[in-house]
Enzyme design. Structure first.
Site, mmCIF file in Angstrom:
data_model
loop_
_atom_site.group_PDB
_atom_site.id
_atom_site.type_symbol
_atom_site.label_atom_id
_atom_site.label_comp_id
_atom_site.label_asym_id
_atom_site.label_seq_id
_atom_site.Cartn_x
_atom_site.Cartn_y
_atom_site.Cartn_z
ATOM 1 N N PRO A 24 104.668 -79.623 52.631
ATOM 2 C CA PRO A 24 104.664 -79.601 51.170
ATOM 3 C C PRO A 24 104.098 -78.274 50.651
ATOM 4 C CG PRO A 24 103.042 -81.182 52.019
ATOM 5 C CD PRO A 24 103.762 -80.628 53.193
ATOM 6 N N GLU A 25 104.718 -77.793 49.596
ATOM 7 C CA GLU A 25 104.275 -76.538 48.982
ATOM 8 C C GLU A 25 103.842 -76.823 47.547
ATOM 9 O OE1 GLU A 25 107.066 -73.334 49.722
ATOM 10 O OE2 GLU A 25 107.700 -74.263 51.595
ATOM 11 N N LYS A 80 97.662 -75.309 49.388
ATOM 12 C CA LYS A 80 98.383 -76.435 49.980
ATOM 13 C C LYS A 80 97.444 -77.608 50.288
ATOM 14 C CE LYS A 80 101.836 -73.401 52.041
ATOM 15 N NZ LYS A 80 102.288 -72.864 53.341
ATOM 16 N N ARG A 133 103.405 -86.170 63.638
ATOM 17 C CA ARG A 133 102.823 -85.168 64.552
ATOM 18 C C ARG A 133 101.315 -85.346 64.685
ATOM 19 N NH1 ARG A 133 106.127 -79.864 64.893
ATOM 20 N NH2 ARG A 133 107.961 -80.340 63.662
ATOM 21 N N ARG A 280 109.647 -67.722 61.668
ATOM 22 C CA ARG A 280 109.940 -68.656 60.590
ATOM 23 C C ARG A 280 111.422 -68.599 60.226
ATOM 24 N NH1 ARG A 280 104.994 -70.156 58.426
ATOM 25 N NH2 ARG A 280 106.237 -71.922 57.766
#
Ligand SMILES: [Zn+2]
Length: 290
Positions: A24-25, A80, A133, A280
């Site tokens: 999430p950003e 974040k 995770r 990335r």
């Protein structure tokens, strides 16, 4: 995002609004924050359960002892991180890392697979931290501890705040080494932007993600500054429309280039490309963003 051989299992109880899991950003967390406020602000903690012990810092026991009986009086965001503040002054920071998500469930509803922690409220529901995770982290700061939490101390300004000025941005870019893609994601420079929105910002500005940050002209810097603010505000509005009252998941299907490899650029029709920039996955239009 690089998926190095990690197979994604289908998730149980996945709401329809979730299109895929990602970090999430700022725009996601802004909407989640607002929705959490509507759902749990003012509630009293009845129980804290850690299904994954390593999610609680300094330890699950300290968090349990510190939070039970406490009233949630603040839900906020910094970078974040989500911030949960309690009446007597303690603070809980949550970082959802790469795939963490939140869900509000009724008390007594069994935690789903991959749940790391649950905060149960006296009012009859609970906040679930779900992360297959297991990387989600909850950092607890007891009341009376002075100074800013170390997780937040080095964060750069919020890009939608008055502290984030064109002067700050120009000066910062001049000093940064590396590509623009990485500069936008550097949390000590600007907080809250990640892999998805950095792609969108650069697409809007029509600048290549591979361009060295220090090589931008003054005109490009001002354009990029404007595109950061506009893209994030757009992301918040689009997310809000699609997410409604939910607190779960990142909604990304409306994005223009991120994870749109092979699709037509919405501006010129050229196929969107995916490249790796320092590991990335980076998406851009090779024609618009030279
Ligand atoms: Zn294009």
């Amino acid at each position: 995002m690089t998926s190095k051989g990690t197979k994604k299992k289908p998730l149980q109880n996945q709401p329809k609004s979730v299109f895929f899991r990602a970090m999430p950003e700022l725009p996601d967390l802004e909407v989640i924050k607002e929705n959490l406020r509507k759902k749990i602000l003012g509630f009293e903690v009845k129980g804290v359960h850690f299904l994954k012990k390593s999610s609680g810092k300094p330890s699950p026991e300290v968090i349990q002892e510190g939070l039970i009986g406490e009233k949630l009086v603040l839900v906020d965001r910094r970078g974040k991180f989500l911030k949960f503040g309690f009446k007597k002054g303690s603070l809980l920071l949550a970082h959802l890392m790469l795939e963490g998500q939140l869900e509000i469930k009724s008390s007594g509803e069994a935690p789903e697979k991959g749940t790391c922690a649950v905060i149960d409220f006296k009012e009859g529901n609970g906040l679930h931290f779900i992360d297959p995770r297991g990387w989600t982290k909850l950092f607890f700061y007891p009341a009376g501890k002075s100074g800013e939490p170390e997780e937040l101390a080095n964060l750069g300004p919020e890009p939608l705040s008055p502290e984030f000025t064109p002067e700050y941005f120009r000066e910062g870019l001049r000093k940064l080494r590396g590509t623009l893609k990485m500069a936008l994601m550097e949390q000590e420079f600007i907080s809250g932007i990640g892999n998805a929105y950095s792609d969108e910002i650069l697409f809007k500005a029509k600048i290549s993600p591979l361009k060295p940050a220090k090589d931008l002209t003054e005109r490009e810097k001002d354009l990029l500054f404007k595109c950061i603010k506009e893209t994030l505000l757009w992301g918040i509005e689009e997310t809000k429309t699609r997410m409604g009252e939910e607190v779960r998941g990142e909604i990304r299907e409306f994005l223009q280039v991120h994870r749109k490899e092979g699709q037509a650029c919405p501006r010129c029709g050229t196929k969107i490309q995916r490249i790796e920039v320092e590991g990335r996955g980076t998406y851009f239009c090779p024609r618009c963003q030279r």
